[in-house]
Write an enzyme that holds these catalytic residues in place. Structure first.
Site, short mmCIF file in Angstrom:
data_model
loop_
_atom_site.label_atom_id
_atom_site.label_comp_id
_atom_site.label_asym_id
_atom_site.label_seq_id
_atom_site.Cartn_x
_atom_site.Cartn_y
_atom_site.Cartn_z
N HIS A 13 -34.86 64.44 69.67
CA HIS A 13 -34.59 63.39 70.68
C HIS A 13 -34.63 64.06 72.05
O HIS A 13 -33.70 64.77 72.42
CB HIS A 13 -33.22 62.76 70.44
CG HIS A 13 -32.87 61.69 71.43
ND1 HIS A 13 -32.12 60.59 71.08
CD2 HIS A 13 -33.15 61.52 72.74
CE1 HIS A 13 -31.96 59.81 72.14
NE2 HIS A 13 -32.57 60.37 73.18
N HIS A 15 -35.96 63.70 76.36
CA HIS A 15 -36.56 63.00 77.51
C HIS A 15 -37.30 64.02 78.36
O HIS A 15 -36.69 64.97 78.87
CB HIS A 15 -35.47 62.35 78.36
CG HIS A 15 -34.72 61.29 77.63
ND1 HIS A 15 -35.07 59.97 77.64
CD2 HIS A 15 -33.63 61.38 76.82
CE1 HIS A 15 -34.23 59.27 76.88
NE2 HIS A 15 -33.35 60.11 76.37
N LYS A 99 -38.77 53.35 69.07
CA LYS A 99 -37.42 53.47 69.63
C LYS A 99 -36.87 52.10 70.00
O LYS A 99 -37.52 51.34 70.74
CB LYS A 99 -37.47 54.36 70.87
CG LYS A 99 -36.18 54.42 71.66
CD LYS A 99 -35.12 55.27 70.98
CE LYS A 99 -33.80 55.18 71.70
NZ LYS A 99 -33.25 56.46 72.09
N HIS A 136 -30.89 53.49 69.68
CA HIS A 136 -29.78 53.72 70.61
C HIS A 136 -28.68 52.75 70.17
O HIS A 136 -28.76 51.55 70.44
CB HIS A 136 -30.20 53.46 72.06
CG HIS A 136 -29.10 53.75 73.03
ND1 HIS A 136 -29.11 54.82 73.89
CD2 HIS A 136 -27.91 53.12 73.25
CE1 HIS A 136 -27.99 54.84 74.59
NE2 HIS A 136 -27.25 53.81 74.22
N HIS A 174 -28.05 60.22 68.74
CA HIS A 174 -26.87 60.68 69.47
C HIS A 174 -25.58 59.99 69.01
O HIS A 174 -24.93 59.28 69.77
CB HIS A 174 -27.02 60.55 71.00
CG HIS A 174 -27.69 59.29 71.48
ND1 HIS A 174 -27.31 58.03 71.09
CD2 HIS A 174 -28.72 59.11 72.34
CE1 HIS A 174 -28.07 57.14 71.70
NE2 HIS A 174 -28.93 57.77 72.45
N ASP A 247 -31.13 64.99 73.26
CA ASP A 247 -31.03 63.95 74.28
C ASP A 247 -30.98 64.59 75.67
O ASP A 247 -30.38 64.04 76.60
CB ASP A 247 -29.81 63.05 74.06
CG ASP A 247 -29.93 61.74 74.81
OD1 ASP A 247 -31.03 61.43 75.31
OD2 ASP A 247 -28.92 61.02 74.92
O1 DOR Z 1 -27.55 59.80 78.87
C1 DOR Z 1 -28.60 59.26 78.60
N1 DOR Z 1 -29.71 59.46 79.33
N2 DOR Z 1 -28.64 58.43 77.57
C2 DOR Z 1 -29.72 57.69 77.30
O2 DOR Z 1 -29.68 56.94 76.35
C3 DOR Z 1 -30.90 57.76 78.16
C4 DOR Z 1 -30.97 59.00 78.90
C5 DOR Z 1 -31.96 58.96 80.05
O3 DOR Z 1 -33.09 58.52 79.85
O4 DOR Z 1 -31.61 59.40 81.13
ZN ZN Z 2 -31.93 59.60 74.94
#
Ligand code: DOR
Ligand code: ZN
Length: 346
Positions: A13, A15, A99, A136, A174, A247
């Site tokens: 997971h 970003h 997702k 999520h 998460h 995450d």
């Molecule tokens: O803390 C987070 N940041 N939780 C999420 O679900 C998305 C993520 C983000 O894209 O910044």
């Molecule tokens: Zn995330």
């Protein structure tokens, strides 16, 4: 000096963002991780297989020279997602999962799902073709307290969905509560959970006591200590249903240090060092490989990585950069609040 060899880990997971932030952060993941599930919550989101193919190309172009890395692409589920496109994406080998963001749950989730009935045709197709749904797991109902959103999601959305579509493989991402851990443990099949590095380390006091700490704010928000301990027990147990999804979610500092800061903690830089510390504290270093390198591939039907990495516990404290500079600005690196002695040495 202690050393530990484990299979090269994967991040289930992650970003990576796009443009200058992508370029600035991707090396922190590809230095240690062979593969990662890439989150699709860009602006605009990655909703079609064609969007995912283009994003994958941008990720590969941003990879530092000499790094090998396999981005495992996901699609952002909307109420208009076309089941045929999703099936094509899986058949072509490009798409690893879809997702689900409940609309409004987190960063760039407003295009997510409001009416789950509208997403049923896609979910039914995914159950049929064996494509996992990454979830999520928080309700967005304003009346529900933010600390209860995961438990209420399990009861009112996830459990009914899984009863209706028992063949659907669901990754609960998460997990932050003992309710989530217990729910996953109670399931016989088709349910697994990712746990982040930071939720193993911080609780809600760390965010709020003695001043507000925006770099500890993420969603789902860290819960009380008893929940953190439940996450630690699950992660360090070796149970095949739990594995690492960092995450790691970079936001440049001005977007976090302001009156309404973004959710997200940037942990890619020091995740493996923090995890070695945590697993050693819990006398579970022998379970780190299962959590970071074995359970995830098994769940997604992939082979573990053939390559090994070596972690070394050094005598002197390992220094990590406090910030990662990107062309879009600086991103603060997660501070675990303890000194780190473990490092990935090759
Ligand atoms: O803390 C987070 N940041 N939780 C999420 O679900 C998305 C993520 C983000 O894209 O910044
Ligand atoms: Zn995330």
């Amino acid at each position: 000096m202690k050393t530990l060899q484990i299979r090269r880990p994967d991040d289930w997971h992650l970003h990576l963002r796009d443009g200058a932030v992508l370029e600035g952060v991707i090396g922190d993941t590809s230095r240690h991780f062979a593969r990662a599930i890439i989150m699709p919550n860009l602006v605009p989101p990655v909703v079609t297989t064609a969007d995912a193919a283009a994003y994958r190309t941008r990720i590969m172009a941003a990879l530092p020279k000499g790094h090998r890395f396999e981005p495992l692409m996901t699609l952002y589920l909307t109420e208009h997602t076309n089941p045929d496109d999703v099936e094509e994406g899986k058949k072509s080998g490009l798409i690893t999962a879809v997702k689900l963001y409940p609309a409004g749950a987190t960063t760039n989730s407003h295009g997510g799902v409001r009416d789950f009935e509208k997403a049923m045709p896609v979910l039914e197709r995914m159950a049929k073709i064996g494509l996992p749904l990454c979830v999520h797991g928080e309700v967005t109902t304003p009346e529900v307290d933010i600390f209860d959103r995961e438990a209420v999601f399990i009861e009112t959305v996830l459990d009914p969905l899984r009863k209706r579509l028992p063949e659907l493989k669901v990754t609960m991402e998460h997990v932050t509560t003992s309710d989530g851990i217990d729910y996953i443990k109670s399931s016989k099949a088709n349910l697994a959970g990712t746990i982040t590095t930071h939720h193993l380390i911080i609780n809600r006091n760390d965010i709020l006591v003695g001043g507000i700490r925006p770099h500890y704010y993420c969603l789902p928000v860290a819960k009380r200590e008893s929940h953190r301990l439940a996450l630690r027990a699950a992660a360090t147990s070796g149970d095949h249903r739990f594995f690492l999804g960092t995450d790691s979610a970079p936001h440049v500092d001005p977007l976090k240090e302001c009156a309404c800061g973004c959710a997200g903690i940037y942990t890619s830089v020091n995740t493996m060092s923090c995890l070695a510390h945590v697993f050693e504290q819990d006398n579970a270093l022998d379970k780190l490989e299962a959590f970071a390198s074995l359970n995830g591939p098994a769940w997604y039907g992939l082979q573990p990585n053939a390559e090994m990495i070596t972690l070394e516990k050094q005598d002197a404290q390992v220094e990590f950069p406090a910030k990662r500079d990107t062309g879009a600005g600086a991103v603060t690196v997660f501070d675990p609040g303890f000194q780190i002695f473990w490092n990935v040495v090759d």
